[in-house]
Scaffold this motif. Structure first.
Motif, PDB file in Angstrom:
ATOM      1  N   PHE A   1       5.829  13.185  -4.946  1.00  0.00           N
ATOM      2  CA  PHE A   1       4.844  12.660  -4.118  1.00  0.00           C
ATOM      3  C   PHE A   1       3.840  11.699  -5.348  1.00  0.00           C
ATOM      4  O   PHE A   1       3.709  10.401  -5.070  1.00  0.00           O
ATOM      5  CB  PHE A   1       3.747  13.139  -3.316  1.00  0.00           C
ATOM      6  N   THR A   2       3.475  12.294  -6.302  1.00  0.00           N
ATOM      7  CA  THR A   2       2.449  11.571  -7.008  1.00  0.00           C
ATOM      8  C   THR A   2       3.569  10.345  -7.852  1.00  0.00           C
ATOM      9  O   THR A   2       2.933   9.508  -7.968  1.00  0.00           O
ATOM     10  CB  THR A   2       2.051  12.599  -8.313  1.00  0.00           C
ATOM     11  N   ARG A   3       4.492  10.749  -8.243  1.00  0.00           N
ATOM     12  CA  ARG A   3       5.471   9.618  -8.799  1.00  0.00           C
ATOM     13  C   ARG A   3       5.701   8.468  -7.811  1.00  0.00           C
ATOM     14  O   ARG A   3       5.677   7.518  -8.130  1.00  0.00           O
ATOM     15  CB  ARG A   3       6.693  10.001  -9.320  1.00  0.00           C
ATOM     16  N   ALA A   4       5.997   8.951  -6.707  1.00  0.00           N
ATOM     17  CA  ALA A   4       6.129   7.715  -5.548  1.00  0.00           C
ATOM     18  C   ALA A   4       4.770   6.887  -5.307  1.00  0.00           C
ATOM     19  O   ALA A   4       5.037   5.641  -5.378  1.00  0.00           O
ATOM     20  CB  ALA A   4       6.430   8.519  -4.232  1.00  0.00           C
ATOM     21  N   LYS A   5       3.801   7.466  -5.252  1.00  0.00           N
ATOM     22  CA  LYS A   5       2.474   6.728  -5.166  1.00  0.00           C
ATOM     23  C   LYS A   5       2.565   5.809  -6.466  1.00  0.00           C
ATOM     24  O   LYS A   5       2.051   4.490  -6.450  1.00  0.00           O
ATOM     25  CB  LYS A   5       1.380   7.466  -5.283  1.00  0.00           C
ATOM     26  N   GLN A   6       2.669   6.255  -7.427  1.00  0.00           N
ATOM     27  CA  GLN A   6       2.513   5.817  -8.743  1.00  0.00           C
ATOM     28  C   GLN A   6       3.690   4.437  -8.961  1.00  0.00           C
ATOM     29  O   GLN A   6       3.139   3.159  -9.246  1.00  0.00           O
ATOM     30  CB  GLN A   6       2.689   6.401 -10.241  1.00  0.00           C
ATOM     31  N   LEU A   7       4.917   4.663  -8.252  1.00  0.00           N
ATOM     32  CA  LEU A   7       5.850   3.610  -8.414  1.00  0.00           C
ATOM     33  C   LEU A   7       5.215   2.507  -7.353  1.00  0.00           C
ATOM     34  O   LEU A   7       5.669   1.305  -7.538  1.00  0.00           O
ATOM     35  CB  LEU A   7       7.200   4.177  -8.156  1.00  0.00           C
ATOM     36  N   LEU A   8       4.836   2.965  -6.137  1.00  0.00           N
ATOM     37  CA  LEU A   8       4.329   2.158  -5.242  1.00  0.00           C
ATOM     38  C   LEU A   8       3.088   1.171  -5.698  1.00  0.00           C
ATOM     39  O   LEU A   8       3.149  -0.045  -5.635  1.00  0.00           O
ATOM     40  CB  LEU A   8       3.868   2.767  -4.013  1.00  0.00           C
ATOM     41  N   GLN A   9       2.394   1.722  -6.377  1.00  0.00           N
ATOM     42  CA  GLN A   9       1.119   1.117  -7.201  1.00  0.00           C
ATOM     43  C   GLN A   9       1.614   0.004  -7.933  1.00  0.00           C
ATOM     44  O   GLN A   9       1.175  -1.017  -8.295  1.00  0.00           O
ATOM     45  CB  GLN A   9       0.141   2.073  -7.697  1.00  0.00           C
ATOM     46  N   LYS A  10       2.597   0.260  -8.781  1.00  0.00           N
ATOM     47  CA  LYS A  10       3.119  -0.573  -9.920  1.00  0.00           C
ATOM     48  C   LYS A  10       3.826  -1.688  -9.113  1.00  0.00           C
ATOM     49  O   LYS A  10       3.872  -2.749  -9.480  1.00  0.00           O
ATOM     50  CB  LYS A  10       4.329   0.273 -10.648  1.00  0.00           C
ATOM     51  N   ARG A  11       4.770  -1.433  -8.169  1.00  0.00           N
ATOM     52  CA  ARG A  11       5.327  -2.405  -7.245  1.00  0.00           C
ATOM     53  C   ARG A  11       4.213  -3.515  -6.969  1.00  0.00           C
ATOM     54  O   ARG A  11       4.505  -4.670  -6.611  1.00  0.00           O
ATOM     55  CB  ARG A  11       6.274  -1.851  -6.525  1.00  0.00           C
ATOM     56  N   ILE A  12       3.180  -3.069  -6.188  1.00  0.00           N
ATOM     57  CA  ILE A  12       2.390  -3.466  -5.419  1.00  0.00           C
ATOM     58  C   ILE A  12       1.670  -4.452  -6.468  1.00  0.00           C
ATOM     59  O   ILE A  12       1.292  -5.854  -6.368  1.00  0.00           O
ATOM     60  CB  ILE A  12       1.361  -2.802  -4.767  1.00  0.00           C
ATOM     61  N   ASN A  13       1.396  -4.003  -7.665  1.00  0.00           N
ATOM     62  CA  ASN A  13       0.637  -4.918  -8.584  1.00  0.00           C
ATOM     63  C   ASN A  13       1.444  -5.960  -9.210  1.00  0.00           C
ATOM     64  O   ASN A  13       1.102  -6.993  -9.364  1.00  0.00           O
ATOM     65  CB  ASN A  13       0.115  -3.833  -9.823  1.00  0.00           C
ATOM     66  N   GLU A  14       2.866  -5.623  -9.248  1.00  0.00           N
ATOM     67  CA  GLU A  14       3.753  -6.609  -9.766  1.00  0.00           C
ATOM     68  C   GLU A  14       3.736  -7.710  -8.770  1.00  0.00           C
ATOM     69  O   GLU A  14       3.836  -8.683  -9.039  1.00  0.00           O
ATOM     70  CB  GLU A  14       5.049  -6.230  -9.972  1.00  0.00           C
TER      71      GLU A  14
END
Length: 176
Positions: free
Chosen positions: A160-173
């Motif tokens: 879950f933590t990694r999913a949130k982090q990956l989502l945040q990265k994609r949103i930022n990009e």
């Protein structure tokens, strides 16, 4: 016809009631299937499988609690069963140095629509997406997710933590 009447008629095996139930809930349950399965055809197969299970187990619905919630759980379990059968939940997406993925203080999340966010969730690796959906959207605890997916509670938390982090990265990009 009320939901209670519809349920009672379905329990009696009335085809018209089953058709009405399908027409009432199929779009919402297809959305549930698509949250777990990227492929539309496979999601349709799971939708059909879920309705077969619903019609054959209508007697197990006690009438307490939400009928739609009872149905949703069946569809989630059908999707998880498919993912387990195809061993996609074991595919771990390697995200080394995940702490570096998140840029705090970003306001990009305020610029994204719900549809865009759901599309980004669909692009997550299977394990991340499944845990994210079960925890953030369906409301299961990490212990329940661990039991459902045959993983440890800590693995669920990590996914879950990694999913949130990956989502945040994609949103930022996309939106920064």
């Amino acid at each position: 016809m009320s939901e209670t009447q519809l349920i009672e008629r379905c329990k009696k095996g009335e085809r018209l009631a089953q058709k009405a139930l399908y027409e009432t809930y199929s779009r919402r349950m297809m959305a549930v299937c698509l949250r777990y399965i990227n492929d539309r055809e496979t999601a349709r197969d799971i939708l059909q499988e879920g309705f077969v299970k619903i019609f054959t187990s209508m007697d197990s619905y006690s009438g307490s609690g939400s009928f739609e919630g009872w149905m949703r759980k069946i569809f989630v379990n059908c999707a998880l069963e498919h993912l387990r059968k195809n061993d996609v939940l074991r595919e771990a997406a390697g995200l080394e140095n995940t702490a570096e993925l998140v840029h705090t203080g970003s306001s990009a999340i305020s610029d994204i629509s719900a549809a865009e966010l759901m599309q980004l969730v669909q692009e997550l690796p299977h394990g991340f997406r499944t845990v994210f959906n079960l925890y953030a959207i369906e409301g299961f605890s990490h212990k329940e997710i661990g039991d459902m997916m045959n993983i440890t509670e800590s693995t669920s938390r990590s996914q879950f933590t990694r999913a949130k982090q990956l989502l945040q990265k994609r949103i930022n990009e996309l939106y920064s």
